[in-house]
Design an enzyme around this catalytic site. Structure first.
Site, PDB file in Angstrom:
ATOM      1  N   VAL A 118       0.840  -1.195   0.000  1.00  0.00           N
ATOM      2  CA  VAL A 118       0.000   0.000   0.000  1.00  0.00           C
ATOM      3  C   VAL A 118       0.878   1.249   0.000  1.00  0.00           C
ATOM      4  O   VAL A 118       1.858   1.334   0.737  1.00  0.00           O
ATOM      5  CB  VAL A 118      -0.966  -0.005   1.214  1.00  0.00           C
ATOM      6  N   SER A 119       0.556   2.197  -0.869  1.00  0.00           N
ATOM      7  CA  SER A 119       1.254   3.480  -0.971  1.00  0.00           C
ATOM      8  C   SER A 119       2.752   3.242  -1.217  1.00  0.00           C
ATOM      9  O   SER A 119       3.126   2.605  -2.201  1.00  0.00           O
ATOM     10  CB  SER A 119       0.998   4.300   0.297  1.00  0.00           C
TER      11      SER A 119
END
Length: 290
Positions: free
Chosen positions: A120-121
């Site tokens: 994520v990210s």
């Protein structure tokens, strides 16, 4: 690698061990990381491929607990990148390929072979790097609220500037003040979403930034053979939706799912995101393989 610290303790509601029971692994190369793993006794979990979770910049294990709760019946491995959470910061900077090797060492030490990977990210960039370096170990790939690195469609400077330092982690008042502007989606109205942020070290945060300096996956994304799910929020100020469309266009076996939320959808829309991830990981790929 050699272990240090406490044994893991599994949360009653999640496959991810509670952070208070996490342990540390220290590598001969000087890297160390607080890890949390969840060998499950349930038959359904044992039959599924374990999932390696790679978190965002400055974020600790605690950030992923709501999402891990929603996944259910799946073995999960996660670790604090050096300098974040309760992992020690390294003396010298590092690159993403080095963290990919650390992730492999963590899996080796814990006795895991083939895994699915979710990033994520900032962790999405690491997930892409891991998939490139470990084409046989990484079965399926999930990229959430992330981009292709240096060649990404950028956010507004007013948003990007607030990610230049770890102040949003270390100053709760400031974090609540800017949460809606930089995270978008439900964070615009639900300020409790940012309550679980933990403080992070300045050096660790800087080293994570330097690891991405000049990095891009754009030239080699077509080489990734793993079935890939790209998840994005339609109101993500820091990683505009166009980046997810680029990823899904360049990765040959990919599919895009857009959620009505912002950058923190793994937390604020945990049930919806987990359902999409479960269906993808448990489904068959384009070759008919589960």
């Amino acid at each position: 690698m050699r272990p240090c610290g406490a044994r893991t303790r599994q949360s009653p509601n999640t496959g991810l061990a509670t952070p208070t029971g996490a342990r540390c692994l220290r590598a001969s190369s000087g890297f160390s990381a607080r890890i949390s793993a969840s060998p499950s006794g349930r038959v359904t979990a044992r039959r599924r491929t374990p999932l390696l979770l790679l978190n965002g910049i400055g974020a600790s294990l605690e950030m992923l607990m709501p999402f891990a709760d929603a996944l259910e019946d799946r073995e999960i491995i996660a670790f604090d990148v050096p300098g974040s959470g309760k992992s020690e910061a390294t003396i010298l900077p590092y690159r993403l390929w080095m963290l990919s090797m650390l992730a492999s060492a963590v899996l080796d030490r814990l006795g895991y072979g083939r895994v699915d990977v979710l990033g994520v990210s900032w962790g999405g960039a690491l997930a892409q790097q891991f998939a490139l370096q470990n084409p046989h170990r990484c079965r399926k790939l999930v990229l959430a609220a992330t981009s292709q690195g240096m060649l990404m469609v950028p956010p507004r400077f007013s948003v990007l500037s607030k990610f230049m330092t770890p102040r949003r982690f270390n100053d709760a008042g400031y974090r609540k003040q800017i949460a809606g502007e930089i995270y978008g989606g439900k964070a615009r109205t639900e300020r409790l979403l940012v309550e679980e942020f933990r403080t992070t070290s300045r050096r660790g945060y800087l080293y994570q930034q330097l690891a991405l300096l000049g990095w891009t996956s754009m030239p080699w994304l077509p080489l990734l053979a793993q079935p890939t799910l790209v998840l994005a929020g339609d109101d993500d100020p820091v990683v505009p939706l166009a980046n997810a469309r680029v990823l899904s266009m360049l990765i040959r076996d990919s599919r895009l799912r857009v959620l009505n939320d912002g950058h923190l959808f793994l937390i604020s829309s945990a049930d919806e995101a987990a359902k999409a991830v479960r269906e993808f990981l448990d489904g068959r790929d384009n070759n008919g393989k589960a």
